[in-house]
Structures are given as C-alpha cells and as structure tokens.
Design a protein around this motif. Structure first.
Motif, PDB file in Angstrom:
ATOM      1  N   GLY A  83      22.408  22.270  49.690  1.00  0.00           N
ATOM      2  CA  GLY A  83      23.128  23.438  49.786  1.00  0.00           C
ATOM      3  C   GLY A  83      24.022  23.841  48.627  1.00  0.00           C
ATOM      4  O   GLY A  83      23.873  22.865  47.694  1.00  0.00           O
ATOM      5  N   VAL A  84      24.584  24.857  48.355  1.00  0.00           N
ATOM      6  CA  VAL A  84      25.237  25.495  47.286  1.00  0.00           C
ATOM      7  C   VAL A  84      26.669  25.728  47.683  1.00  0.00           C
ATOM      8  O   VAL A  84      26.775  26.507  48.648  1.00  0.00           O
ATOM      9  CB  VAL A  84      24.488  26.479  46.499  1.00  0.00           C
ATOM     10  N   ILE A  85      27.456  25.556  46.817  1.00  0.00           N
ATOM     11  CA  ILE A  85      28.973  25.842  47.064  1.00  0.00           C
ATOM     12  C   ILE A  85      29.429  26.576  45.760  1.00  0.00           C
ATOM     13  O   ILE A  85      29.371  25.936  44.673  1.00  0.00           O
ATOM     14  CB  ILE A  85      29.982  24.669  47.352  1.00  0.00           C
ATOM     15  N   ILE A  86      29.885  27.665  46.047  1.00  0.00           N
ATOM     16  CA  ILE A  86      30.377  28.539  44.729  1.00  0.00           C
ATOM     17  C   ILE A  86      32.002  28.343  44.656  1.00  0.00           C
ATOM     18  O   ILE A  86      32.511  28.701  45.740  1.00  0.00           O
ATOM     19  CB  ILE A  86      30.095  29.987  44.762  1.00  0.00           C
ATOM     20  N   ALA A  87      32.347  27.739  43.840  1.00  0.00           N
ATOM     21  CA  ALA A  87      33.899  27.619  43.590  1.00  0.00           C
ATOM     22  C   ALA A  87      34.644  27.966  42.169  1.00  0.00           C
ATOM     23  O   ALA A  87      35.076  27.125  41.578  1.00  0.00           O
ATOM     24  CB  ALA A  87      34.206  25.904  44.106  1.00  0.00           C
ATOM     25  N   GLU A  88      34.089  29.278  41.832  1.00  0.00           N
ATOM     26  CA  GLU A  88      34.439  29.710  40.531  1.00  0.00           C
ATOM     27  C   GLU A  88      36.037  30.092  40.543  1.00  0.00           C
ATOM     28  O   GLU A  88      36.488  30.370  41.540  1.00  0.00           O
ATOM     29  CB  GLU A  88      33.739  30.788  40.126  1.00  0.00           C
ATOM     30  N   GLU A  89      36.572  29.859  39.381  1.00  0.00           N
ATOM     31  CA  GLU A  89      37.959  30.413  39.358  1.00  0.00           C
ATOM     32  C   GLU A  89      38.036  31.745  39.159  1.00  0.00           C
ATOM     33  O   GLU A  89      36.889  32.545  38.785  1.00  0.00           O
ATOM     34  CB  GLU A  89      38.611  29.838  37.875  1.00  0.00           C
ATOM     35  N   ASP A  90      39.234  32.375  39.229  1.00  0.00           N
ATOM     36  CA  ASP A  90      39.451  33.793  39.100  1.00  0.00           C
ATOM     37  C   ASP A  90      39.870  33.891  37.694  1.00  0.00           C
ATOM     38  O   ASP A  90      40.131  33.179  36.827  1.00  0.00           O
ATOM     39  CB  ASP A  90      40.414  34.469  40.041  1.00  0.00           C
ATOM     40  N   GLN A  91      40.227  35.302  36.977  1.00  0.00           N
ATOM     41  CA  GLN A  91      40.806  35.572  35.970  1.00  0.00           C
ATOM     42  C   GLN A  91      41.655  36.833  35.872  1.00  0.00           C
ATOM     43  O   GLN A  91      41.819  37.227  36.985  1.00  0.00           O
ATOM     44  CB  GLN A  91      39.788  35.656  34.918  1.00  0.00           C
ATOM     45  N   ARG A  92      42.619  36.783  35.073  1.00  0.00           N
ATOM     46  CA  ARG A  92      43.713  37.850  35.138  1.00  0.00           C
ATOM     47  C   ARG A  92      43.401  38.728  34.159  1.00  0.00           C
ATOM     48  O   ARG A  92      43.094  38.634  33.022  1.00  0.00           O
ATOM     49  CB  ARG A  92      45.058  37.033  34.856  1.00  0.00           C
ATOM     50  N   LYS A  93      43.766  40.061  34.578  1.00  0.00           N
ATOM     51  CA  LYS A  93      43.634  41.357  33.659  1.00  0.00           C
ATOM     52  C   LYS A  93      44.919  41.736  33.416  1.00  0.00           C
ATOM     53  O   LYS A  93      45.653  42.276  34.482  1.00  0.00           O
ATOM     54  CB  LYS A  93      42.755  42.374  33.983  1.00  0.00           C
ATOM     55  N   SER A  94      45.771  41.900  32.291  1.00  0.00           N
ATOM     56  CA  SER A  94      47.070  42.342  32.237  1.00  0.00           C
ATOM     57  C   SER A  94      46.990  43.900  32.451  1.00  0.00           C
ATOM     58  O   SER A  94      46.147  44.367  31.887  1.00  0.00           O
ATOM     59  CB  SER A  94      47.628  42.226  30.742  1.00  0.00           C
ATOM     60  N   ASN A  95      47.977  44.527  33.187  1.00  0.00           N
ATOM     61  CA  ASN A  95      48.206  45.840  33.446  1.00  0.00           C
ATOM     62  C   ASN A  95      48.979  46.667  32.496  1.00  0.00           C
ATOM     63  O   ASN A  95      49.390  47.591  32.756  1.00  0.00           O
ATOM     64  CB  ASN A  95      48.865  46.025  34.702  1.00  0.00           C
ATOM     65  N   PHE A  96      48.759  46.335  31.155  1.00  0.00           N
ATOM     66  CA  PHE A  96      49.511  47.092  30.003  1.00  0.00           C
ATOM     67  C   PHE A  96      49.196  48.607  30.353  1.00  0.00           C
ATOM     68  O   PHE A  96      50.075  49.447  30.097  1.00  0.00           O
ATOM     69  CB  PHE A  96      49.166  46.710  28.697  1.00  0.00           C
ATOM     70  N   SER A  97      47.936  48.817  30.280  1.00  0.00           N
ATOM     71  CA  SER A  97      47.633  50.375  30.249  1.00  0.00           C
ATOM     72  C   SER A  97      48.286  51.242  31.624  1.00  0.00           C
ATOM     73  O   SER A  97      48.628  52.306  31.471  1.00  0.00           O
ATOM     74  CB  SER A  97      46.203  50.549  30.148  1.00  0.00           C
ATOM     75  N   GLN A  98      48.422  50.453  32.626  1.00  0.00           N
ATOM     76  CA  GLN A  98      49.057  51.084  33.652  1.00  0.00           C
ATOM     77  C   GLN A  98      50.426  51.670  33.349  1.00  0.00           C
ATOM     78  O   GLN A  98      50.614  52.685  33.913  1.00  0.00           O
ATOM     79  CB  GLN A  98      49.047  50.190  35.033  1.00  0.00           C
ATOM     80  N   TYR A  99      51.074  50.994  32.482  1.00  0.00           N
ATOM     81  CA  TYR A  99      52.422  51.388  32.142  1.00  0.00           C
ATOM     82  C   TYR A  99      52.739  51.868  30.893  1.00  0.00           C
ATOM     83  O   TYR A  99      53.693  52.327  30.441  1.00  0.00           O
ATOM     84  CB  TYR A  99      53.311  49.941  32.118  1.00  0.00           C
ATOM     85  N   GLY A 100      51.313  52.175  30.274  1.00  0.00           N
ATOM     86  CA  GLY A 100      51.501  52.835  28.937  1.00  0.00           C
ATOM     87  C   GLY A 100      52.177  51.865  27.844  1.00  0.00           C
ATOM     88  O   GLY A 100      52.703  52.352  26.737  1.00  0.00           O
ATOM     89  N   LEU A 101      51.829  50.676  28.159  1.00  0.00           N
ATOM     90  CA  LEU A 101      52.455  49.742  27.060  1.00  0.00           C
ATOM     91  C   LEU A 101      51.227  49.030  26.388  1.00  0.00           C
ATOM     92  O   LEU A 101      50.084  49.065  26.685  1.00  0.00           O
ATOM     93  CB  LEU A 101      53.294  48.922  27.892  1.00  0.00           C
ATOM     94  N   LYS A 102      52.036  48.592  25.350  1.00  0.00           N
ATOM     95  CA  LYS A 102      50.791  47.596  24.470  1.00  0.00           C
ATOM     96  C   LYS A 102      51.442  46.285  24.452  1.00  0.00           C
ATOM     97  O   LYS A 102      52.701  46.258  24.163  1.00  0.00           O
ATOM     98  CB  LYS A 102      50.773  48.183  23.090  1.00  0.00           C
ATOM     99  N   ALA A 103      50.579  45.304  24.178  1.00  0.00           N
ATOM    100  CA  ALA A 103      51.274  43.819  24.003  1.00  0.00           C
ATOM    101  C   ALA A 103      51.881  43.846  22.630  1.00  0.00           C
ATOM    102  O   ALA A 103      51.719  44.560  21.758  1.00  0.00           O
ATOM    103  CB  ALA A 103      50.118  42.818  24.059  1.00  0.00           C
ATOM    104  N   SER A 104      53.059  42.988  22.671  1.00  0.00           N
ATOM    105  CA  SER A 104      53.906  43.004  21.346  1.00  0.00           C
ATOM    106  C   SER A 104      54.838  41.589  21.663  1.00  0.00           C
ATOM    107  O   SER A 104      54.609  41.014  22.490  1.00  0.00           O
ATOM    108  CB  SER A 104      54.509  44.045  20.993  1.00  0.00           C
TER     109      SER A 104
END
Ligand SMILES: Cc1cc2nc3c(=O)[nH]c(=O)nc-3n(C[C@H](O)[C@H](O)[C@H](O)COP(=O)(O)OP(=O)(O)OC[C@H]3O[C@@H](n4cnc5c(N)ncnc54)[C@H](O)[C@@H]3O)c2cc1C
Ligand code: SF4
Ligand code: SF4
Lengths: 529, 414
Positions: A83-104
């Motif tokens: 048998g096989v079990i897939i138990a990968e992690e997720d990852q995060r994408k920051s929503n800067f563009s939704q708010y028209g912002l840039k990281a600083s």
C-alpha cells in the motif's frame, strides 16, 4: 505476503502515520525528495527504510503488489509494497498581490510574523518602534480556519505580551475550527479590534516613504476611518506542496480543482483515492489543522491495516479482456477510473484494483471486455413486465429503470418504505454503476417491450467511479440523437440524477416519467402490439 | 477473528463508522442505541444537491454506513437500549436496559399499515432509512394500548403479525474489552431565545427543515401547508453566544442552511430567501464557487435580528439593522428557520461519571488529541460528543478511534 507500506511525506502527519504503523508491527518505506528526514521514529517493532533525496518515477501493479520505481541521486530504486500513503505537507502563498502590496520591512507575510513571535519569546524588545499592527485576512478572497487561527494567535500575543494595538481586517471571520470562537472572544477581551467588511472594501495605499495607509468606511457607523499601521501582516493561501502534482500524476490519483490529492467526492471520505491501496492523509488532501492531521494519520493507518486484511480474498467476477477481440485501442486503459487496467504485452485487468463498475465494458468499441452478470444478455433476462395493470388507465406502460446500485436502487427502496406508490409497470434493473450501461443494454430494453427507459444515476461529483454518470449521460444523448434521426419519440429515454436518500424524489421522477409515457402511448417497437 | 468485544454507545454516524471499521478488523461489536432508530441526527437529512451536482453535504454517506453496519455479521445491534451500570474488573461488565421491542424486526415488512391505521397521532414513529430495521417504532407516550389498552388496531391489522403490544423490557449484561462513547450532540433547543420557537407555528429549526425536505422534497408553511413566499434563515442560534456561555461555532450550520436555501431556491424559485448571519463559515472544497452561486440566489444580511413577533395572519415580523442604510428595518416573513447549533449530549455527564471521562468547561467530552495512546483505561470517544463536527470529520474521528481501539486490543494478526 508483502505487508510493506510506502509513505510519501516528511512532516508531522507522515511522522504520526509511521509511528502508528510501526506500533502495529508493519514494515515501512518512507520516501521524500528532501535531503534529510525531519523527524525521528521512537517505535522499533516494525522495520523501516528511509529514502531521502528520492523522487517517484513510476508505480505499476495494484493494491497488495505495487511495483515502485524511484530515483535517488540518479540511481534507480525498485521496491514492492502492498500500500501507499501520501502524507505530503502543504505550503503557503502570501496574498500580497490581492492587496496591491509588496513585501518590505513593514509589510510582512503571516508566516514571518509567526516566526518573529517565536523569536520574541526570547527577545521581547523585537518590535521597538512599533505601536500598531494590522492583519489583513480574507478580504478579497475567502479565508479558512487554519489561517484565521494563526492570525488570532499572533494578534493575541502582540496585544497582551507586547502591549501593541492590533487590528484584524476581515470579511468572514472563519471560526469553524476547534476552540476558535473561544480564541476570538479572548482576542477581543485583550483589545484586538476587528474591522469587518461585507459590502465595502478597504483602500490600501503604500506611500512613497514605504508606510501603509488603510482607508475604509466602518460598516456599522458608516464613518470614514484611516489606519496607519507600523506593521501590516498579509494573510496567505494554503496550496498543495510542489511535489503533489508529480505524485498525483505518476500514481494516477485524482486531485481536487486546487491540486490537493483527493477528488472532491464524498466516496473518498476519509483518506481514500480513486485507486485502491493508495491513501492520502493530512494536508496533502485538504486544508487541515494540526489536530485533524493526527486524526487523519489514524485513519491512514487503519485503512492500510484493513487493506492488508481485505487482500486475502480473491475478488470475483471482475472485468476480463478477451484477447482475441482486443485491438489495443486503449479505450479501457484511459477510461478506467480506478486505474485497474495495465499494459504489458497485453492489456490486462488487475483483479485487485477492479471495482466492477463496468465502464470499460460499456466503452470498449469491440465489446471485448466481459463482466459476469453485467452483460446485456444476462441483464435483459431481468426485464420482465410486471403484470399488474393500472386500475385507472387502459395502458400500463412497461418502464425499465437502470439504477445505479449506490444511489437510485437505494432511493427506490426508500421510496417504497416511505409509502410512496410507484408505477405498476416499473422494473428496476440494478447496475453497479450507470457507466456500465451501453447502447446494447438500452436497446435490449426497448426490444424487450419497454415503453420507456430511464437511466437513474448519481449526481455529478457523487459517482463512485467519478465519470460513470457522465458516460451514462453521453450514451443517452447519443441514442437520443439517433431517435431524432429515425423519428422515434426521444421522450421514451430519460436520464436523471439521484442520491440514495432521495426516496420522495425517486417517486416523483418515475411517476412523472410514467405520465409522459402514458401520454405517448405504447412504444412502436413493441412486439405483438 | 478474535474473541475481543467492543461496546459502542451511540448509533449515530460516529458509532456506525467505528462499528464497521472494528468489525472489518474482525473485532466483535455491540452497538447500543438509545432511540428506536440507528443513524443519529444525520440519518434524517435531505440530499441537497443542486444543478444535478452533489454539494458534498455528506448525508448519503450516513445511509451507506448504516447499510454496512446492519448487514455486518460482527455487529450486534441493540436499539432502544441504554447503559445502566458499568464496572471494570479487567474487562468491562456493562448492564444494559432495552425497552420493549413491540415490533419484530424479523417479521416487519415495512408495509406501513400500522402507521396508516393508528388513530393516535405520533404513536407510531417511523425511521428515515430503509435500513432502519424495523422501520417503525411505538411511542409509549402516545400509544393508546399502553395507556389504557383501549386500542390494538395495529396489532390486529399487521399482516405479518409483527406487533406484540405486551412485549416487556429486557436486560442484557455485556462483557467488553473496550468502550467507545459516541453519544453525539444535543441540538440546541431554541425555546429560550426570543424567536418564538414552539410558540409560533411558522418558526422551524434547521433540523425540522432537513427532515421536511427529506420527507416531502419541498418546503411548506406549517400553518397552511402552502409554499411560503418569503423565508428568513437566522444563523448562530445557540452558537457563538456568550450569554449562554456557548463559546463555540457549531461549524455545520452555515453549510446546512445555505445548502438548503439553495435547494429550495432551485425547486421553488418563487420563494424569496433572506439569510441573517454574523460570518459565513467555509465548508467544503467547492466553497468559493458555491458561495458565489448562493449569493446570487439568496439575500445575505450581516445582522442578527432581535425579537420576533407573530402577526394576525401567523406571519413573522422581524426587526434588524440594515447595513447599507444603517436603519432599523422591519420585515414580514411567512417562515422563519432557526439555524440551531450543536450543544453537548445530555447523557455526557452521566457517562463521564461512569467511565472516568473528563468534561471540558463547555460540557463536551475532552477528546484525546495527543498522538500517543493515552487510553490505558480502555475508554474511547468519537464524534460530536467531543464537540461540533460535520459528517466527514465525525467519520474521521470514528476511524481514528477504531484504530486506537485496535492498537489497544491488539487482535490477531495485528
Ligand atoms: C441542523 C443541523 C444540520 C446539519 N447538517 C449537516 C450537513 O449537512 N452536513 C454535515 O456534514 N453535518 C451536518 N450536521 C452535523 C451532523 O449532524 C453531525 O456531524 C453528526 O450527526 C454527528 O454524528 P454523531 O454520531 O457524533 O452524533 P449524533 O448524530 O447525535 O448521534 C448520536 C447517537 O447516539 C445516541 N445516544 C445518545 N445518548 C445515548 C446513550 N446514553 N445511550 C445510547 N445511545 C445514545 C443518539 O440517540 C444518537 O442516535 C448538521 C447538524 C445540525 C444540528
Ligand atoms: S470494470 Fe471498472 S474498475 Fe473494472 S477494469 Fe473496468 S473500468 Fe476498471
Ligand atoms: S448533496 Fe449530500 S446527500 Fe446529496 S449526493 Fe451530495 S453528499 Fe450525498
């Protein structure tokens, strides 16, 4: 028998699954593209092999005997697992563009704030010039409880341990997680200010000096406000790991529209995929909080134990391909939702993977695939007219309803149980999946004197074979076209969708159909009219 | 197969799922259900698919689990039964009391004659699934025979001779190696809120509406049995309520109510629906799409109304603060649906006492969320007895509990 389980993953969920299976004395292989394993195992009753820096290349065979090929430093590794079990992690994408912002330095993603607060437990002076912190949460796109929890936790820390003023700007606040409403109350008590948006949205400006200005209309007082936070924290979207797309493609398991490894289908509850023996758990299948990952881990371990127990029985009456008839067009290979058909020198069905849905047999252009008791010939034997004539009409139509065993058959039985009257000439023909219904089945019904034929299938997205209902609809549509061309009433053939709990709707559907057929009168194809 | 025996208390989704999983592992299960029917609350829910597309409410999965459980040879089912005493001396010795089983499940063929002929309203109860076996039950509070022996129509008319109104209650003693508490939740009773539930005819709970839709597929106003013109849903009734000290979101009500609203709108497009809420909670993987769709079909109002009044024509008058105009509006609806929350199971306290379980301040049973097997005492929990959960979460919790029990019992081949 091989009782090895292969786990893909390198996070808390994979860890928990491994511990569970080892505790039950099972043998494991853990594979990850990462250079090192991020956890260590405390149980040593089963055996475990760890393959780091390893990517999957192919997976053949079926439950009980998957033949895995992987690549580690350009070297091929072959393993056989049950048998096989897939138990990968997720990852995060920051929503800067939704708010028209840039990281600083003053506009940071949520994970950065979480990290800072981890550090801050050592250094309380980490926010020297900061007085106000604003969190942006699901304003332009719906958020989820996992992100909401992190935001509320961070705000609470800043507010109570650092004496900062915090604001959470949000549309729907997602508190449908364990303990989140209590946390929400606690943050409010600590002084966190919630600014909620329903019909309006804030205007977020970055000034030339890098500072942020947020202008908005308070929806309760309808007054205009301006907020100038020293730090603005931007929320994140949770997405599948980078490896998920490769894994799902190579393993042949369905994903949801966002790429999480599990189709959005209730038949896959809790940790199942379209492929028997391949399970999916934790954040690889759905956005999930930590506690729920432990729950998933238990389910994955259970599923793999039950898999081993179930493999002892040899499955009967599965699809068989007549090699004399097969022209290797590979229709079956492409259509089988469970990946039960494999290509060697011949096209063959893996009995342990076949769920007996009948899609391949119905779709094969040569009629080369046979499944016992599902052949049009054996099914048409069931098509005998009920001989109770209607009391109120001269004509009692003979109605054949092909019903999916998981949905419509159940709905029909419930319907009787609920006391609904069904048409006296109705004959329910149970099929494992409506995808097994071919032209021949439907023609056989008309040849056997049906005045009307119904195909009653599962709702879209609720077919255990994913596409069986779609294939059934296509078959009906093609026959309907034919009827139009030859001038036969197309109303005599209908396809509708049902779930197992729709007793009342079943009765309504068949009664309406009966009324239509009574209006049309007996079928011209009927013998000895 | 092993000689291990597990007692499961509560036959809702949680109890059914855990039973089936354990039974598949070759472990014997005794499933004790207090009411006359298995399936818990969710067996009464309607399919809420719209546009011929499943909306993943999970209701049909409960049907499937029930079907699997009733046909499993390793599961012994005791309906109308309650645990009276549990003592532990190595194994658990459990005293179970079973109400009289007036209808013989082997004989009843679900013909409905008893229910059709019974002169006393509510005396014959019916199940929700064909796998509720028997499909009927007798309510001793309403049955005239059990009151004063004045009627025995059902017994006489039953063609299968399946009814025995002189049936007595019985006692069982079960020996179990582990106990699973899956007694579920108590739907919030909205009688104490100022919404007129139980007082005004046309105020329903979401639970009532689920059942109405399952039974009749369409919504009707109770006072006149006609389709309503305007319906209002009020969310968070008994949830997120600090006055009640209910500091939890019930998690399932937004999904249940919005899916029903959408279904009603599809089947009865002339009905106007308003939806009063605090925050719409995310449910299902297709939430974004569904939410867009529902916002077109339903008028969404982010406010919770105050007191409700009944008009002379049995309609309902609602006052609420309108966000766009900032004025208090008064509107009239034909039907009001209260989205009731999930509150702790009534029997939790008693069972917790018998079994040494911890109760949280909320009244839900504290779940063992830690990874290690901290269940040395052989008592496990699953489902909404631990707190609000939807059907898929409940199923997952039951699977996890089954696994923990298996680890604890270590049956053969494990
Ligand atoms: C209005 C409403 C709508 C909902 N809609 C949805 C939906 O659309 N989708 C979804 O996923 N979820 C929905 N839910 C949630 C769903 O009802 C639960 O997830 C599910 O019912 C939980 O199952 P359970 O087994 O934990 O509890 P229950 O369903 O409460 O079952 C518990 C069982 O235990 C029995 N019992 C109790 N005490 C005892 C005792 N002392 N001895 C023996 N037996 C006992 C009860 O009689 C009952 O049969 C809804 C909830 C509500 C309130
Ligand atoms: S019957 Fe269904 S599951 Fe079996 S091989 Fe054919 S398509 Fe695949
Ligand atoms: S909407 Fe609910 S009951 Fe209907 S098919 Fe989907 S999950 Fe099943």
């Amino acid at each position: 028998m091989n009782n090895k389980t292969l786990i893909f993953g390198n996070g808390p969920c994979a860890h928990c699954i491994a511990e569970n299976l080892l505790a039950a004395g099972k043998d494991l292989v853990i594979a990850t593209p990462d250079k090192t394993l991020h956890f260590s195992l405390s149980v040593d009753s089963g055996s475990v092999e760890i393959l780091t820096d390893t990517r999957l290349v192919s997976c053949r065979g079926s439950a009980g005997n998957f033949r895995i090929l992987a690549a580690q430093n350009n070297q091929e590794i072959a393993r056989r697992v049950a048998g096989v079990i897939i138990a990968e992690e997720d990852q995060r994408k920051s929503n800067f563009s939704q708010y028209g912002l840039k990281a600083s330095s003053n506009v940071i993603p949520l994970f950065r704030m979480t990290e800072l607060l981890l550090d801050a437990s050592r250094d309380p002076g980490i926010f020297p010039e900061v007085k106000k912190v604003a969190f942006l949460n699901g304003i332009f796109q719906e958020s989820n409880p996992v992100i909401a929890e992190e935001i509320m936790q961070s705000a609470l820390r800043l507010q109570s341990d650092f004496n900062l003023k915090t604001y959470i700007l949000t549309n729907n606040l997602k508190v449908a997680g364990n303990g989140l409403e209590a946390l929400h109350r606690e943050t409010k008590k600590a002084g966190v200010v919630y600014i909620k948006f329903t019909d309006t949205r804030p205007e977020i400006h970055s000034e030339s000096d890098g500072s942020i200005q947020i202008e908005f209309i308070d929806e309760i007082t309808s007054k205009k406000f301006r907020l100038t936070p020293d730090i603005t924290v931007v929320d994140e979207t949770v997405v599948p790991s980078n490896y998920a797309a490769d894994l799902s493609r190579i393993l042949g398991v369905d994903t949801d529209p966002d790429g999480f490894i599990q189709a959005d289908n209730v038949h896959r509850f809790t940790v199942f995929t379209n492929r028997k023996g391949i399970m999916t758990a934790g954040p690889s299948r759905i956005i999930q909080a930590r506690d729920d990952q432990i729950v998933d881990a238990g389910n994955a371990a259970l599923a793999s134990a039950l898999l081993m127990a179930g493999l002892a029985a040899v499955p009967e009456n599965r699809a068989e391909i007549d090699k004399g008839q097969c022209i290797r067009c590979l229709t079956c290979y492409r259509r089988c939702p469970y990946r039960a058909i494999t290509l060697n020198t011949r096209v063959v069905v893996e009995p342990h993977a076949c769920e007996r849905c009948g899609i391949c047999a119905a779709q094969c252009p040569r009629g080369a695939i046979h499944i016992k008791d599902l052949e049009p010939a054996s099914i048409s034997k069931q098509m005998t007219t009920g001989d109770t004539p209607r009391e109120d009409a001269a004509f009692t139509p003979f109605l054949v309803a092909f019903c999916c065993s998981r949905s419509a058959v159940q709905a029909g039985e419930l319907s009787l149980c609920m006391g609904h009257k069904l048409p006296p000439g109705l004959k329910v023909i149970e099929v494992p999946c409506s995808g097994s219904i071919s032209f021949n089945h439907i023609f056989a019904a008309f040849k056997r004197n049906a005045d009307g034929v119904m195909v009653l299938t599962c709702h879209e997205g609720n077919c255990h074979s994913e596409q069986g209902n779609t294939f059934a609809k296509q078959t009906v549509a093609q026959i309907t076209d034919m009827f139009l061309q030859i001038g036969f009433e197309k109303e005599r053939l209908a396809v509708q969708t049902l779930a197992s709990n729709m007793g009342t709707e079943f009765a309504e559907m068949v009664s309406r159909f009966e009324a239509n057929i009574i209006e049309l009168g007996p079928s011209r194809l009927k013998k000895n009219q | 197969m092993t000689d291990k025996n597990v007692l499961i208390i509560g036959g809702g989704v949680a109890g059914l799922c855990a039973s089936v999983e354990l039974a598949n592992l070759g472990i014997h299960v005794e499933l004790v259900e207090k009411s006359d029917f298995l399936g818990g609350h969710a067996i009464g829910y309607a399919c809420k698919a719209t546009r011929n597309t499943c909306v993943k409410c999970g209701a049909c999965m409960v049907e499937e689990k029930l079907k699997n459980a009733v046909s499993h040879p390793n599961i012994k089912i005791l309906i109308g039964s309650q645990v009276q005493k549990i003592s532990k001396n190595g194994r658990f010795t459990v005293n179970i009391h079973q109400k009289p089983q007036y209808i013989d499940s082997q004989k009843c063929n679900q013909c409905a004659i008893c229910s059709d002929r019974c002169p006393s309203d509510g005396a014959i109860l019916n199940g929700f699934s064909k796998n509720n076996i028997p499909f009927y039950g007798i309510n001793p509070e309403k049955c005239l025979y059990l009151k004063d022996t004045s009627c025995h129509i059902c017994r006489d008319e039953c063609p299968e001779k399946a009814i025995n109104l002189d049936e007595k209650d019985s006692k069982y003693v079960s020996q179990a190696d582990a106990v699973l508490v899956a007694t579920g939740f108590q739907p919030f009773s909205p009688v104490d809120k100022p919404y007129g539930y139980g007082l005004f005819k046309n105020v329903l709970s979401t639970l009532d509406l689920e059942r109405m839709l399952k039974q009749t597929a369409r919504v009707k106003t109770p006072s006149d049995n006609k389709p309503p013109e305007r319906i209002a849903f009020i969310q968070c009734v008994g949830s997120r309520d600090s006055k009640l000290n209910h500091l939890w979101c019930s998690k399932v009500c937004c999904g249940s109510a919005l899916r029903m609203a959408r279904l009603i709108k599809e089947r009865q497009p002339d009905i106007d629906i308003s939806f009063f809420y605090i925050d719409v909670q995310t449910f299902g993987k297709d939430f974004e799409q569904f939410y867009k769709d529902v916002q077109e079909a339903v008028r969404m109002i982010r406010a919770i109304p105050g007191d409700i009044y009944e008009t002379d024509s049995q309609k309902l008058k609602i006052n609420f603060l309108d966000n766009s105009t900032h004025e208090t509006l008064e509107e009239i609806f034909d039907l009001l649906v209260l989205s009731i929350g999930i509150t702790p199971c009534k029997d939790s306290r008693e069972l917790a006492g018998m079994l040494d379980l911890k109760l949280a301040d909320s009244g839900f049973v504290s779940a063992g969320t830690e990874e290690a097997s901290d269940f040395e005492n052989g008592v496990f929990t699953a489902g909404t007895v631990e707190g609000p959960m939807n059907i898929p979460e409940t199923m997952a919790g039951a699977g996890r509990a089954a696994w923990d029990i298996a680890k604890y019992l270590k049956p053969n081949g494990f």
